[in-house]
Design a protein around this motif. Structure first.
Motif, short mmCIF file in Angstrom:
data_model
loop_
_atom_site.label_atom_id
_atom_site.label_comp_id
_atom_site.label_asym_id
_atom_site.label_seq_id
_atom_site.Cartn_x
_atom_site.Cartn_y
_atom_site.Cartn_z
N ILE A 27 29.69 13.88 -17.18
CA ILE A 27 30.93 13.47 -16.51
C ILE A 27 31.34 12.11 -17.08
N PHE A 28 32.63 11.95 -17.39
CA PHE A 28 33.14 10.76 -18.06
C PHE A 28 34.28 10.17 -17.23
N VAL A 29 34.10 8.92 -16.79
CA VAL A 29 35.09 8.25 -15.94
C VAL A 29 35.50 6.96 -16.62
N ASN A 52 34.64 21.93 -17.19
CA ASN A 52 35.79 21.63 -18.03
C ASN A 52 37.00 21.24 -17.16
N VAL A 53 36.90 20.02 -16.65
CA VAL A 53 37.88 19.52 -15.68
C VAL A 53 38.48 18.22 -16.22
N LEU A 54 39.79 18.05 -16.08
CA LEU A 54 40.48 16.82 -16.43
C LEU A 54 41.28 16.33 -15.22
N ILE A 55 41.00 15.10 -14.78
CA ILE A 55 41.75 14.46 -13.70
C ILE A 55 42.31 13.17 -14.26
N VAL A 90 21.48 14.96 -10.85
CA VAL A 90 22.69 14.28 -11.31
C VAL A 90 22.31 13.49 -12.55
N GLU A 91 22.95 13.79 -13.68
CA GLU A 91 22.53 13.15 -14.92
C GLU A 91 23.68 13.09 -15.93
N ASN A 92 23.51 12.17 -16.87
CA ASN A 92 24.47 12.02 -17.97
C ASN A 92 25.88 11.74 -17.44
N ALA A 128 26.29 23.97 -11.67
CA ALA A 128 26.54 22.53 -11.72
C ALA A 128 28.03 22.25 -11.94
N THR A 129 28.47 21.07 -11.53
CA THR A 129 29.76 20.56 -11.97
C THR A 129 29.51 19.77 -13.25
N GLU A 130 30.20 20.15 -14.32
CA GLU A 130 29.89 19.57 -15.63
C GLU A 130 31.13 19.55 -16.52
N GLN A 131 31.04 18.73 -17.58
CA GLN A 131 32.12 18.62 -18.56
C GLN A 131 33.43 18.20 -17.87
#
Length: 559
Positions: free
Chosen positions: A358-360, A296-299, A384-386, A327-330
């Motif tokens: 992850i959404f970029v 749950n990270v926002l950059i 690494v997926e999605n 994992a690093t996720e969301q």
């Protein structure tokens, strides 16, 4: 004809898009968005920000002096502890030049830097204790970070001030990384030089560690005291947060870090907003933001200009990362600008705990070594997926615009080389289910590069609406189920447009390219099969087949 200038004064000529077939909707709304990807964009992660009481404590009330000389370590830390003890609030660093040693954050405290506040960390290494830290996902000896926090909740650093890590005092640097003037100034500043005159060291301890190739890892039987003779070599990350929840870093400038700049590890609900992150281009390990095993990270709305990876996703390295299993996720990454850096958006290579969801979007990369970069290697493991990426602008990329590689720091075999293929185990990394849409790149060495492993291909990659000016077009090796649709490739006079090696189930739909190339498609390897080219005007007379590849590997459908 339209001239495009690349790095190192390399000029190529690209046709304007309207002069090529299938160009009317290339840069319009995508008709090729995978249903899973489209659904995911409508369900972005939720990130919770911290909230603080309005009580404000001024560090000057604890004896701090902003004269650029006084060491304010004690005053700043006492103010933070006092705010925490009262239940939290704001600790104010007002306008001025504030010198300090390491600062420890506390729960429920917002460290706020006024607009003209300049917080610089001392170059006196004795102010930093050797502590148990983390290096590339493994336990290691490090100097205490200039700013750190562990097991905290509800913390922030805000304002428009500047935080300077005094990184030049810590890092050695090679002669080739500096101009003549910069090198002379380094020599005049003190320090030592290697016997061959090619490397400057800030201290004897750094020189000793480098020349003896000393490990910083905390292997069995090693105590922190055992690293005292190379203490100066143990460069800290500037902002190190471990196992924290509800973190906000907003508005400040972070620069000149000794190693990585911003490093949250095993944290949840992190917001990084409106940051300026800057390191010299010669700063080895001078990463901008490294998100490791976090959720749950926002950059958003950040500007980065650094000496290594800019925005990087990690989750631990090899066995230690797999044992951690976080994992690093969301993650949402949006509206960021990257100047120099080894990659604009990067996943890996320490991804042994996995990375997913992850959404970029809406980012611009200018002059980075690579643009979108996925890197791993045998031994890492992890999935690494999605990963969802869209609306990316790139200019003057040194190497590859879009890059997937599973041979990080290892030598891949040649096309005709007989190799023993290892079995798939827990140490085998995987990259799959990546969706990339609407990428415009003006200047790169290679437009798209994909290289998996024979035992584990990179697979299920969906690329659409690409507009790439590069020396070379597309290279795909050891991959499966790759789809590229609506791609305009403006390449130099370098054959082939598309290079394929030991890959299968590839689809190319509506490729636009320069017609002057003598070879459009080169296929290598007897296991290359099911390669479909649709609506791309590729004729059989512009194909080559090598090392066991046969013509029936390709299917043409030029409707």
């Amino acid at each position: 004809m339209k001239p495009v200038k690349l790095k190192k004064n390399l000029w190529i000529t690209a046709l304007v898009i309207t002069s090529l077939p299938y160009s009317n909707d290339l840069l319009g709304q995508s008709s090729f968005i995978n249903h899973t990807s489209q659904y995911s964009w409508s369900n972005l992660p939720t990130i919770h920000e911290p909230v603080f009481p309005k009580d404000t404590i001024d560090i000057r009330n604890f004896g701090a002096k902003g004269d650029g000389r006084t060491l304010n370590t004690k005053s700043i830390n006492e103010a933070i502890r006092a705010s925490n003890k009262k239940g939290g609030g704001v600790v104010l660093i007002p306008a001025g030049y504030w010198m300090s040693g390491p600062i420890a954050l506390k729960s429920n405290v917002n460290l706020h830097l006024d607009d003209n506040a300049f917080l610089q960390f001392t170059s006196d290494f004795d102010q930093y204790e050797i502590v148990e830290g983390n290096y590339e996902g493994k336990p290691s000896a490090r100097n205490q970070s200039p700013i750190s926090g562990k097991d905290l909740e509800n913390i922030a650093m805000t304002g428009k001030g500047t935080i300077d890590g005094n990184g030049d005092a810590w890092r050695m640097v090679g002669r080739g990384a500096l101009t003549d003037g910069e090198w002379r100034r380094k020599l005049d500043s003190g320090g030592l030089v290697s016997a061959d005159g090619k490397t400057w060291f800030p201290s004897e301890k750094t020189k000793l560690a480098h020349e003896e190739k000393r490990s910083v890892l905390l292997s069995e039987g090693k105590a922190l005291a055992d690293f005292e003779d190379i203490k100066d070599y143990l460069r800290p990350n500037m902002l190190m947060l471990t196992n924290c929840k509800k973190v906000l870093i907003e508005g400040v400038t972070l620069q000149n870090s000794p190693a990585w700049n911003v490093h949250p590890l095993m944290c949840q609900h992190i917001t990084l907003r409106n940051l300026m992150i800057k390191n010299p281009d010669y700063a080895q390990n001078g990463d901008g933001i490294d998100i490791e095993s976090c959720s749950n990270v926002l950059i958003e709305d950040c500007v980065l200009d650094v000496g290594d990876d800019a925005i990087c996703i990690k989750s631990g390295k090899d066995e230690e990362g797999r044992k951690r299993g976080i994992a690093t996720e969301q993650v949402i990454i949006r509206r960021n600008k990257v100047y120099l850096g080894h990659g604009g958006f990067v996943v890996g290579s320490e991804m042994s705990g996995g990375a997913r969801d992850i959404f970029v979007e809406d980012c611009t990369f200018m002059g980075t070594d690579k643009g979108i970069r996925f890197k791993t290697t045998r031994g890492r493991g992890g999935v690494v997926e999605n990963i969802h990426i869209r609306n990316i602008n790139m200019s003057n990329i040194v190497h590859e615009a879009i890059f997937f590689d599973m041979y990080y720091w290892t030598a891949p075999p040649k096309a005709n080389e007989v190799q023993e293929i290892p079995p798939v185990t827990i140490e085998t990394p995987q990259i799959r289910n990546v969706y990339i849409d609407n990428v415009i790149c003006n200047g790169a060495n290679v437009g798209v590069f994909v290289r998996g492993l024979p035992e584990m291909p990179v697979k299920d990659i969906y690329l659409s609406n690409l507009f790439l000016t590069a020396d070379k077009g597309i290279e795909i090796k050891d991959a499966q189920n790759i789809s590229i649709k609506n791609a305009a490739l403006y390449t130099d006079e370098v054959d082939p447009l598309v290079y394929i090696e030991s890959a299968r189930d590839l689809t190319f739909d509506r490729l636009v390219y320069k017609t002057e190339l003598s070879t459009l498609v080169e296929v290598n390897g007897s296991n290359a099969q099911n390669l479909l080219f649709k609506n791309s005007n590729i004729g059989e007379n512009k194909m080559e087949f090598k090392y066991g590849a046969t013509e029936d590997a390709i299917k043409l459908n030029n409707n």
